[in-house]
Design a protein around this motif. Structure first.
Motif, PDB file in Angstrom:
ATOM      1  N   ALA A  49       0.846  -1.421  -0.257  1.00 53.92           N
ATOM      2  CA  ALA A  49      -0.100  -0.152   0.149  1.00 53.92           C
ATOM      3  C   ALA A  49       0.909   1.205   0.293  1.00 53.92           C
ATOM      4  CB  ALA A  49      -1.198  -0.300   1.233  1.00 53.92           C
ATOM      5  N   LEU A  50      -0.024   1.872  -0.854  1.00 53.39           N
ATOM      6  CA  LEU A  50       1.039   3.657  -0.959  1.00 53.39           C
ATOM      7  C   LEU A  50       0.232   4.437  -0.920  1.00 53.39           C
ATOM      8  CD1 LEU A  50       3.306   3.759  -3.547  1.00 53.39           C
ATOM      9  CD2 LEU A  50       4.229   3.674  -1.429  1.00 53.39           C
ATOM     10  N   ASP A  51       0.235   5.722   0.085  1.00 49.61           N
ATOM     11  CA  ASP A  51      -0.501   6.649   0.337  1.00 49.61           C
ATOM     12  C   ASP A  51      -0.678   7.814  -0.851  1.00 49.61           C
ATOM     13  OD1 ASP A  51       1.697   8.675   0.806  1.00 49.61           O
ATOM     14  OD2 ASP A  51       1.788   8.545   3.322  1.00 49.61           O
ATOM     15  N   GLU A  52      -1.250   9.279  -0.537  1.00 57.24           N
ATOM     16  CA  GLU A  52      -1.247   9.791  -2.593  1.00 57.24           C
ATOM     17  C   GLU A  52       0.433  10.493  -2.323  1.00 57.24           C
ATOM     18  OE1 GLU A  52      -3.107  13.353  -0.677  1.00 57.24           O
ATOM     19  OE2 GLU A  52      -3.841  12.175   1.423  1.00 57.24           O
ATOM     20  N   ASP A  53       1.712  10.749  -0.557  1.00 57.28           N
ATOM     21  CA  ASP A  53       2.135  11.019  -0.805  1.00 57.28           C
ATOM     22  C   ASP A  53       3.361  10.047  -1.749  1.00 57.28           C
ATOM     23  OD1 ASP A  53       2.292  13.672   0.069  1.00 57.28           O
ATOM     24  OD2 ASP A  53       2.007  13.011   2.672  1.00 57.28           O
ATOM     25  N   GLY A  54       3.338   8.985  -1.817  1.00 56.77           N
ATOM     26  CA  GLY A  54       3.927   7.910  -2.222  1.00 56.77           C
ATOM     27  C   GLY A  54       3.823   8.119  -3.654  1.00 56.77           C
ATOM     28  N   ILE A  55       1.523   7.997  -3.923  1.00 51.86           N
ATOM     29  CA  ILE A  55       1.735   8.086  -5.235  1.00 51.86           C
ATOM     30  C   ILE A  55       2.507   9.732  -5.795  1.00 51.86           C
ATOM     31  CG2 ILE A  55       0.011   8.105  -6.452  1.00 51.86           C
ATOM     32  CD1 ILE A  55      -1.514   7.019  -4.661  1.00 51.86           C
ATOM     33  N   ARG A  56       2.056  10.745  -5.159  1.00 50.67           N
ATOM     34  CA  ARG A  56       3.131  11.993  -5.879  1.00 50.67           C
ATOM     35  C   ARG A  56       4.617  11.666  -6.448  1.00 50.67           C
ATOM     36  NH1 ARG A  56       5.323  15.996  -2.958  1.00 50.67           N
ATOM     37  NH2 ARG A  56       4.374  15.414  -0.655  1.00 50.67           N
ATOM     38  N   PHE A  57       5.461  11.065  -5.296  1.00 48.77           N
ATOM     39  CA  PHE A  57       6.776  10.245  -5.364  1.00 48.77           C
ATOM     40  C   PHE A  57       6.801   9.641  -7.006  1.00 48.77           C
ATOM     41  CE2 PHE A  57       7.097  11.052  -0.669  1.00 48.77           C
ATOM     42  CZ  PHE A  57       7.578  12.613  -0.641  1.00 48.77           C
ATOM     43  N   LEU A  58       5.448   9.189  -6.780  1.00 50.17           N
ATOM     44  CA  LEU A  58       5.482   8.187  -8.549  1.00 50.17           C
ATOM     45  C   LEU A  58       5.422   8.926  -9.859  1.00 50.17           C
ATOM     46  CD1 LEU A  58       3.675   4.759  -7.145  1.00 50.17           C
ATOM     47  CD2 LEU A  58       6.289   5.242  -7.061  1.00 50.17           C
ATOM     48  N   GLN A  59       4.661   9.611  -9.301  1.00 46.85           N
ATOM     49  CA  GLN A  59       4.388  10.689 -10.474  1.00 46.85           C
ATOM     50  C   GLN A  59       6.090  11.249 -11.323  1.00 46.85           C
ATOM     51  OE1 GLN A  59       2.307  14.020  -9.998  1.00 46.85           O
ATOM     52  NE2 GLN A  59       1.141  14.340 -12.052  1.00 46.85           N
ATOM     53  N   GLY A  60       6.614  12.343  -9.970  1.00 50.73           N
ATOM     54  CA  GLY A  60       7.173  12.788 -10.018  1.00 50.73           C
ATOM     55  C   GLY A  60       8.938  12.276 -10.211  1.00 50.73           C
ATOM     56  N   ALA A  61       9.187  10.693  -9.998  1.00 49.79           N
ATOM     57  CA  ALA A  61       9.374   9.507 -10.992  1.00 49.79           C
ATOM     58  C   ALA A  61       9.332   9.668 -12.001  1.00 49.79           C
ATOM     59  CB  ALA A  61       9.706   8.440  -9.954  1.00 49.79           C
ATOM     60  N   GLY A  62       8.749  10.431 -12.633  1.00 49.45           N
ATOM     61  CA  GLY A  62       7.596   9.887 -14.510  1.00 49.45           C
ATOM     62  C   GLY A  62       7.275   8.240 -14.801  1.00 49.45           C
ATOM     63  N   ILE A  63       6.323   8.123 -14.233  1.00 44.16           N
ATOM     64  CA  ILE A  63       6.186   6.460 -13.892  1.00 44.16           C
ATOM     65  C   ILE A  63       4.446   6.282 -13.694  1.00 44.16           C
ATOM     66  CG2 ILE A  63       8.368   5.400 -13.505  1.00 44.16           C
ATOM     67  CD1 ILE A  63       6.964   3.800 -10.861  1.00 44.16           C
ATOM     68  N   TYR A  64       3.819   7.615 -13.643  1.00 43.28           N
ATOM     69  CA  TYR A  64       2.539   7.676 -12.893  1.00 43.28           C
ATOM     70  C   TYR A  64       1.523   7.413 -14.531  1.00 43.28           C
ATOM     71  CZ  TYR A  64      -1.982   9.660 -11.373  1.00 43.28           C
ATOM     72  OH  TYR A  64      -2.433  10.427 -10.871  1.00 43.28           O
ATOM     73  N   ASP A  65       1.944   7.086 -15.017  1.00 46.51           N
ATOM     74  CA  ASP A  65       0.596   6.337 -16.402  1.00 46.51           C
ATOM     75  C   ASP A  65       1.025   4.870 -15.905  1.00 46.51           C
ATOM     76  OD1 ASP A  65       0.719   8.348 -17.777  1.00 46.51           O
ATOM     77  OD2 ASP A  65       2.362   7.990 -19.510  1.00 46.51           O
ATOM     78  N   SER A  66       1.896   4.116 -15.630  1.00 47.68           N
ATOM     79  CA  SER A  66       1.943   2.735 -15.195  1.00 47.68           C
ATOM     80  C   SER A  66       1.484   2.893 -13.808  1.00 47.68           C
ATOM     81  CB  SER A  66       3.144   2.455 -14.896  1.00 47.68           C
ATOM     82  OG  SER A  66       4.662   2.557 -15.999  1.00 47.68           O
ATOM     83  N   ILE A  67       0.767   3.803 -12.574  1.00 45.38           N
ATOM     84  CA  ILE A  67       0.486   3.746 -11.765  1.00 45.38           C
ATOM     85  C   ILE A  67      -1.065   2.246 -11.766  1.00 45.38           C
ATOM     86  CG2 ILE A  67      -0.947   4.334  -9.922  1.00 45.38           C
ATOM     87  CD1 ILE A  67       1.055   6.880 -10.361  1.00 45.38           C
TER      88      ILE A  67
END
Length: 314
Positions: A49-67
């Motif tokens: 499980a990831l919270d919303e901040d973790g998801i934001r970090f994934l977006q910053g890493a450039g992998i949001y499209d894969s989430i």
């Protein structure tokens, strides 16, 4: 020190934390080397499980499209139940929206998350992953950290960096072989809570030590029951389909079970089509964790949670 490789940051461990840090450093053109003990990504999910901040970090890493196409799905709701019946609902919180514009929680597949983070690392020229590299010695002075490790062939390698980051977990080299021998223990966390008393403006503190417990964690991939595999199952006669049966016994929402006798947590993770299910339960004082992880003990603890009374269906 001509025999020492030099970089800006050495990261010990290429799990989600180490890989994400490396990807971010690479985006900022900071040379970094990640030393990972294993040859491949661990296939058994640990975090789910990831919270919303973790998801934001994934977006910053450039992998949001894969989430939501590969990594996981929205947790949707948090529900609590006191006993073995799914019907009783004590608490419900909608987690489809967080405070940062992302969903509140993501139930993810850690191996797929790590694969995408490593892809983000490889997309820049500043991140270097060295798999099958086992750190065995670390020291430091005022300017450098000095790390020795063995590569896949067992050859000793040396690398120095301005910073050394331990992302190898609570049983890894950094904590167990480096910090603890120096007297830095992280097994317990002490939280200092400050509060003000308006009458005389006195500020007091209260110390709270976090608990330590052992849990058994199970990762299951559920196979749909069918009239052919379970011909005696009575719900077929009521017109239920295999998918509907699965949703009944393994509910869509991620659910925490509040059994006062044995704390437990369970729920789906990954994509909904994966039918992946996590169940965890605490090992109580006096119990042996290895015994509690055996099939018979698991059956005795878990099966009551997925047993329904026939009266629910008429």
């Amino acid at each position: 020190m001509e025999d020492w490789e030099t970089t800006d940051v050495v990261i010990c461990g290429c799990g989600p934390t180490g890989a994400m840090l490396s990807a971010y450093l690479g985006q900022m053109s900071v040379p970094n080397v990640v030393l990972e003990r294993e040859a491949e990504i661990t296939t058994d999910p640990r975090g789910i499980a990831l919270d919303e901040d973790g998801i934001r970090f994934l977006q910053g890493a450039g992998i949001y499209d894969s989430i939501f196409s590969e990594i996981g799905s929205c947790q949707y709701h948090f529900l609590s139940f006191p006993f073995y019946d799914w019907v009783v609902n004590l608490y419900r919180a909608d987690l489809t929206a967080g405070g940062t514009g992302h969903i509140g929680f993501l139930c993810h597949k850690q191996p797929i998350l790590e694969k995408n983070l490593r892809k983000a690392m490889s997309d820049n020229t500043f991140s270097t992953l060295k798999s099958e590299s086992t750190v065995y010695e670390l020291c430091e002075d005022e300017q450098w950290t000095y790390c020795k490790y063995r590569d896949a062939q067992g050859t000793e390698r040396r690398i120095r960096a301005r910073f050394f980051v331990g992302a190898d977990g609570k049983t890894g080299f950094t904590r167990k072989q480096y910090l603890e021998p120096k007297g830095v223990h992280m097994e317990k966390v002490t939280e200092y809570v400050a509060y003000a008393i308006p009458a005389d403006s006195i500020t007091d503190t209260m110390n709270r030590e976090f608990y330590e417990e052992t849990w058994v964690a199970l990762n299951w991939q559920i196979t749909l029951p069918t009239p052919e595999s379970h011909p005696e199952f009575s719900l077929w006669t009521l017109g239920y389909t295999p998918d509907e049966v699965y949703d009944l016994f393994f509910p869509y929402e991620f659910r925490f079970l509040c059994n006062p006798n044995r704390p437990a947590v369970c729920g789906r993770f990954g994509l909904q089509t994966d039918r992946l299910w996590r169940f965890e339960f605490v090992v109580r004082p006096g119990e042996d964790g290895y015994e509690m992880a055996k099939p018979e003990s698991i059956k005795n603890i878990v099966f009551p949670y997925v047993t329904h009374q026939g009266s629910r269906y008429g």
